[in-house]
Design a protein around this motif. Structure first.
Motif, short mmCIF file in Angstrom:
data_model
loop_
_atom_site.label_atom_id
_atom_site.label_comp_id
_atom_site.label_asym_id
_atom_site.label_seq_id
_atom_site.Cartn_x
_atom_site.Cartn_y
_atom_site.Cartn_z
N ALA A 92 28.89 -34.09 -31.11
CA ALA A 92 29.03 -35.45 -30.59
C ALA A 92 27.75 -35.89 -29.88
N ARG A 93 27.18 -34.99 -29.08
CA ARG A 93 25.98 -35.36 -28.31
C ARG A 93 25.30 -34.10 -27.79
N VAL A 94 24.02 -34.25 -27.49
CA VAL A 94 23.26 -33.18 -26.84
C VAL A 94 22.81 -33.69 -25.48
N VAL A 95 22.91 -32.81 -24.48
CA VAL A 95 22.37 -33.12 -23.16
C VAL A 95 21.29 -32.09 -22.85
N PHE A 96 20.07 -32.56 -22.72
CA PHE A 96 18.96 -31.70 -22.33
C PHE A 96 18.82 -31.81 -20.82
N LEU A 97 19.18 -30.75 -20.11
CA LEU A 97 19.25 -30.76 -18.66
C LEU A 97 17.96 -30.22 -18.05
N ASP A 98 17.06 -31.14 -17.68
CA ASP A 98 15.77 -30.77 -17.09
C ASP A 98 15.14 -29.65 -17.92
N SER A 99 15.13 -29.86 -19.22
CA SER A 99 14.84 -28.75 -20.13
C SER A 99 13.60 -28.99 -20.98
N SER A 100 13.19 -27.89 -21.59
CA SER A 100 12.24 -27.98 -22.69
C SER A 100 12.98 -28.46 -23.92
N VAL A 101 12.24 -28.94 -24.89
CA VAL A 101 12.85 -29.34 -26.17
C VAL A 101 12.09 -28.61 -27.28
N PRO A 102 12.77 -28.33 -28.40
CA PRO A 102 12.10 -27.57 -29.47
C PRO A 102 11.09 -28.42 -30.22
N ALA A 103 10.05 -27.75 -30.68
CA ALA A 103 9.06 -28.37 -31.57
C ALA A 103 8.90 -27.43 -32.76
N ASP A 104 9.08 -27.95 -33.95
CA ASP A 104 9.07 -27.12 -35.15
C ASP A 104 7.79 -26.29 -35.24
N GLY A 105 7.97 -24.99 -35.42
CA GLY A 105 6.84 -24.09 -35.59
C GLY A 105 6.16 -23.67 -34.31
N ARG A 106 6.68 -24.13 -33.16
CA ARG A 106 6.04 -23.80 -31.89
C ARG A 106 7.02 -23.05 -30.98
N PRO A 107 6.53 -22.05 -30.24
CA PRO A 107 7.40 -21.32 -29.33
C PRO A 107 7.51 -22.01 -27.97
N PHE A 108 8.45 -21.57 -27.17
CA PHE A 108 8.64 -22.09 -25.82
C PHE A 108 7.35 -21.99 -25.01
N VAL A 109 6.64 -20.88 -25.12
CA VAL A 109 5.46 -20.66 -24.29
C VAL A 109 4.33 -21.64 -24.59
N SER A 110 4.33 -22.25 -25.75
CA SER A 110 3.21 -23.10 -26.15
C SER A 110 3.09 -24.34 -25.28
N HIS A 158 14.45 -11.54 -18.89
CA HIS A 158 14.70 -12.38 -20.07
C HIS A 158 13.98 -11.81 -21.29
N PRO A 159 14.68 -11.68 -22.42
CA PRO A 159 14.05 -11.13 -23.64
C PRO A 159 12.82 -11.95 -24.05
N GLY A 160 11.69 -11.29 -24.11
CA GLY A 160 10.43 -11.99 -24.34
C GLY A 160 10.30 -12.66 -25.69
N ARG A 161 10.89 -12.07 -26.74
CA ARG A 161 10.73 -12.65 -28.07
C ARG A 161 11.36 -14.03 -28.18
N THR A 162 12.37 -14.32 -27.36
CA THR A 162 12.98 -15.65 -27.40
C THR A 162 12.03 -16.72 -26.91
N LEU A 163 11.02 -16.30 -26.15
CA LEU A 163 10.05 -17.24 -25.57
C LEU A 163 8.79 -17.37 -26.42
N THR A 164 8.52 -16.37 -27.24
CA THR A 164 7.27 -16.35 -27.99
C THR A 164 7.44 -16.61 -29.49
N GLU A 165 8.67 -16.58 -29.98
CA GLU A 165 8.90 -16.88 -31.39
C GLU A 165 9.08 -18.38 -31.60
N PRO A 166 8.67 -18.90 -32.74
CA PRO A 166 8.67 -20.36 -32.96
C PRO A 166 10.06 -20.93 -33.22
N ALA A 167 10.22 -22.18 -32.83
CA ALA A 167 11.43 -22.93 -33.16
C ALA A 167 11.39 -23.36 -34.62
#
Length: 233
Positions: A92-110, A158-167
């Motif tokens: 129905a909807r997404v709520v991004f709560l003071d959050s990062s958002v995904p960018a295709d091919g880019r990881p959280f750390v970028s 926090h598991p590091g690969r979740t932060l360094t692998e791309p969306a």
């Protein structure tokens, strides 16, 4: 009836929503806090970025949820944004709560100022995990000492690969019906980057909360109302 699937940020588990869930359920909605793999009671479960995305999709399908409002706080906006496009008409909807958002091919750390170099170094030094942060990190976020103690006590590495692998995204973020909640106790911040453009173009709605980055602890009742309002849009 909406079904809220609540996903907290780095180092946190489903327990982080304990003060929010009762307000959502009292309003007649479903509330389903989720712990991602490798965290809290799931500590020790191997996890990468796509593991966390699949955790969310699997929970929605396991519970056979409809009218789903996915809520992603902080880091969790990255897997939530990817899961949103994979659950089809259940969403129905997404709520991004003071959050990062995904960018295709880019990881959280970028998105970090140094491109994530410091975070990646910390992960390498800590056997593949981003370690807990000191109590002082929570100062200035509208939290009581008791609330800070609770967050620190419940946090896990926090598991590091979740932060360094791309969306991985198949469609632009503008295709999502979304609300972005900006937590800003000073009332001076503005959304940045793609979020700012999505709001300016009218694709996403912006809501402000005059509290810090962890509103599920500092303002649970107010946060519940923000989520209920978003579900009604």
């Amino acid at each position: 009836m909406a079904n809220f699937v609540l996903v907290a940020g780095i180092r946190l588990g489903s327990w982080a929503w304990d003060d929010v869930v009762p307000h959502l359920r009292e309003a007649g909605h479903g509330a389903h806090p989720l712990t991602l793999s490798g965290l809290a009671e799931k500590r020790g479960v191997p996890a990468g970025q796509q593991t966390h995305v699949q955790d969310i999709v699997d929970e929605v399908e396991r519970l056979d949820l409809r009218e789903v409002v996915l809520v992603g706080h902080s880091y969790a906006g990255v897997p939530v944004g990817q899961a949103a496009e994979r659950i089809g008409d259940r969403l129905a909807r997404v709520v991004f709560l003071d959050s990062s958002v995904p960018a295709d091919g880019r990881p959280f750390v970028s998105a970090w100022p140094d491109g994530g170099a410091a975070m990646e170094a910390a992960i390498a030094r800590n056997e593949g995990f981003w370690p807990p942060i000191p109590t002082s990190h929570y100062d200035g976020h509208d939290l009581t000492e008791e609330q800070i103690t609770r967050i620190v006590a419940g946090s896990t590495p926090h598991p590091g690969r979740t932060l360094t692998e791309p969306a991985v995204l198949e469609r632009p973020l503008s295709s999502l019906s979304a609300t972005y909640v900006l937590c800003d106790p000073a009332g001076e911040d503005e959304p940045e980057g793609e979020v700012a453009q999505l709001v300016a173009d009218g694709h996403w709605r912006l809501v402000r909360m005059d509290t810090g980055h962890w509103p599920m602890f500092s303002r649970p009742r107010e946060l519940a109302q923000v989520l209920l309002d978003a579900a009604g849009e």
